[in-house]
Design a protein around this motif. Sequence first.
Motif, PDB file in Angstrom:
ATOM      1  N   TYR A   1     -12.983   1.611 -10.838  1.00  0.00           N
ATOM      2  CA  TYR A   1     -14.365   0.854 -11.025  1.00  0.00           C
ATOM      3  C   TYR A   1     -14.907   1.148 -12.252  1.00  0.00           C
ATOM      4  O   TYR A   1     -14.951   0.120 -13.117  1.00  0.00           O
ATOM      5  CB  TYR A   1     -15.452   1.617 -10.152  1.00  0.00           C
ATOM      6  CG  TYR A   1     -15.090   1.252  -8.447  1.00  0.00           C
ATOM      7  CD1 TYR A   1     -14.332   0.455  -8.159  1.00  0.00           C
ATOM      8  CD2 TYR A   1     -16.166   2.120  -7.685  1.00  0.00           C
ATOM      9  CE1 TYR A   1     -13.966   0.401  -6.600  1.00  0.00           C
ATOM     10  CE2 TYR A   1     -16.093   1.626  -6.129  1.00  0.00           C
ATOM     11  CZ  TYR A   1     -15.049   0.875  -5.886  1.00  0.00           C
ATOM     12  OH  TYR A   1     -14.959   0.658  -4.511  1.00  0.00           O
ATOM     13  N   GLN A   2     -15.021   2.410 -12.727  1.00  0.00           N
ATOM     14  CA  GLN A   2     -15.577   2.716 -14.185  1.00  0.00           C
ATOM     15  C   GLN A   2     -15.007   3.990 -14.716  1.00  0.00           C
ATOM     16  O   GLN A   2     -14.571   4.913 -13.874  1.00  0.00           O
ATOM     17  CB  GLN A   2     -17.195   2.699 -14.241  1.00  0.00           C
ATOM     18  CG  GLN A   2     -17.929   1.237 -13.863  1.00  0.00           C
ATOM     19  CD  GLN A   2     -17.944   0.700 -15.085  1.00  0.00           C
ATOM     20  OE1 GLN A   2     -17.401   1.049 -16.030  1.00  0.00           O
ATOM     21  NE2 GLN A   2     -18.906  -0.387 -14.762  1.00  0.00           N
TER      22      GLN A   2
ATOM     23  N   ALA B   1     -18.110   4.608 -19.630  1.00  0.00           N
ATOM     24  CA  ALA B   1     -19.524   3.676 -19.077  1.00  0.00           C
ATOM     25  C   ALA B   1     -20.285   4.313 -18.339  1.00  0.00           C
ATOM     26  O   ALA B   1     -21.532   4.192 -18.313  1.00  0.00           O
ATOM     27  CB  ALA B   1     -18.714   2.485 -18.300  1.00  0.00           C
TER      28      ALA B   1
ATOM     29  N   LYS C   1     -17.037   7.958  -6.587  1.00  0.00           N
ATOM     30  CA  LYS C   1     -16.720   7.018  -7.276  1.00  0.00           C
ATOM     31  C   LYS C   1     -15.454   6.242  -6.551  1.00  0.00           C
ATOM     32  O   LYS C   1     -14.477   6.133  -6.341  1.00  0.00           O
ATOM     33  CB  LYS C   1     -15.943   7.040  -8.958  1.00  0.00           C
ATOM     34  CG  LYS C   1     -15.833   6.182  -9.515  1.00  0.00           C
ATOM     35  CD  LYS C   1     -15.873   6.258 -11.095  1.00  0.00           C
ATOM     36  CE  LYS C   1     -14.701   7.210 -11.482  1.00  0.00           C
ATOM     37  NZ  LYS C   1     -13.309   6.180 -11.508  1.00  0.00           N
TER      38      LYS C   1
ATOM     39  N   LYS D   1     -18.515  -4.674 -14.753  1.00  0.00           N
ATOM     40  CA  LYS D   1     -17.240  -4.673 -15.241  1.00  0.00           C
ATOM     41  C   LYS D   1     -16.279  -5.904 -15.151  1.00  0.00           C
ATOM     42  O   LYS D   1     -16.303  -6.576 -14.030  1.00  0.00           O
ATOM     43  CB  LYS D   1     -16.582  -3.550 -14.513  1.00  0.00           C
ATOM     44  CG  LYS D   1     -15.223  -3.086 -14.913  1.00  0.00           C
ATOM     45  CD  LYS D   1     -14.630  -1.811 -14.461  1.00  0.00           C
ATOM     46  CE  LYS D   1     -13.248  -1.607 -15.486  1.00  0.00           C
ATOM     47  NZ  LYS D   1     -12.748  -0.338 -14.602  1.00  0.00           N
TER      48      LYS D   1
END
Length: 217
Positions: free
Chosen positions: A38-39, A43, A127, A191
């Motif tokens: 994801y990130q 970020a 996450k 994203k």
Amino acid sequence: MGGADCNSTDFGAAAYWDARYSSPSTGGKGRDGFFDWYQAYPALRPIIRACVPTSTRVLMLGCGNSLLSEDMVKDGYEDIVNMDISSVVIEQMKEKHMDIPQLTYMQMDVRDMSLFADGSFDCVIDKGTLDAMMCGDDAPHGASRMLAEVARIMRPGGIYMLITYGAPKERLTLLNQVRCRWEVELYIMRKFEVPSLHSEWAPDPSIVSTLLAVTPL
């Protein structure tokens, strides 16, 4: 998003993740064998630094072989407990980070975190783990069990930081099923470069929602 909406893979099973982390082709797709879903930390850093003091005791749910915890330690965080259902990846990460005392690794199922006492953590970061649980064979029951455990192990006023591809309305519904009064803040992040494997459970892989769920004092 529940089990019926995902493919036939049970993302809540240790066997799936052990096999994945044992495979050279899927075990680590990023630099030096690490991979972030994801990130990555740069970020997420503005939100984390604004909400989570560096002295906070943090639990990283479903840590996998992410660099997030290591990057947080480099940024001053002092105590991060990392847990994952896969014993394979836990042993890999223990070896990789044996010289970083701020990081602890434990094999554990998020649906049963009884090794942790009530109120053990100031912050829980998730996450993609809730998303994986919603693609497990026992969804949505397994996800509800996980959230009940998250609420139990957080101290009053603690923060549950949920980074998810799930629709905010659906994730809020899950949170509200737990007998805990959450105060929720929502951040929407985009994203653009997302590995194709994320499509395994992402309805729109360009959108990442970050839900900050805070337990009341």
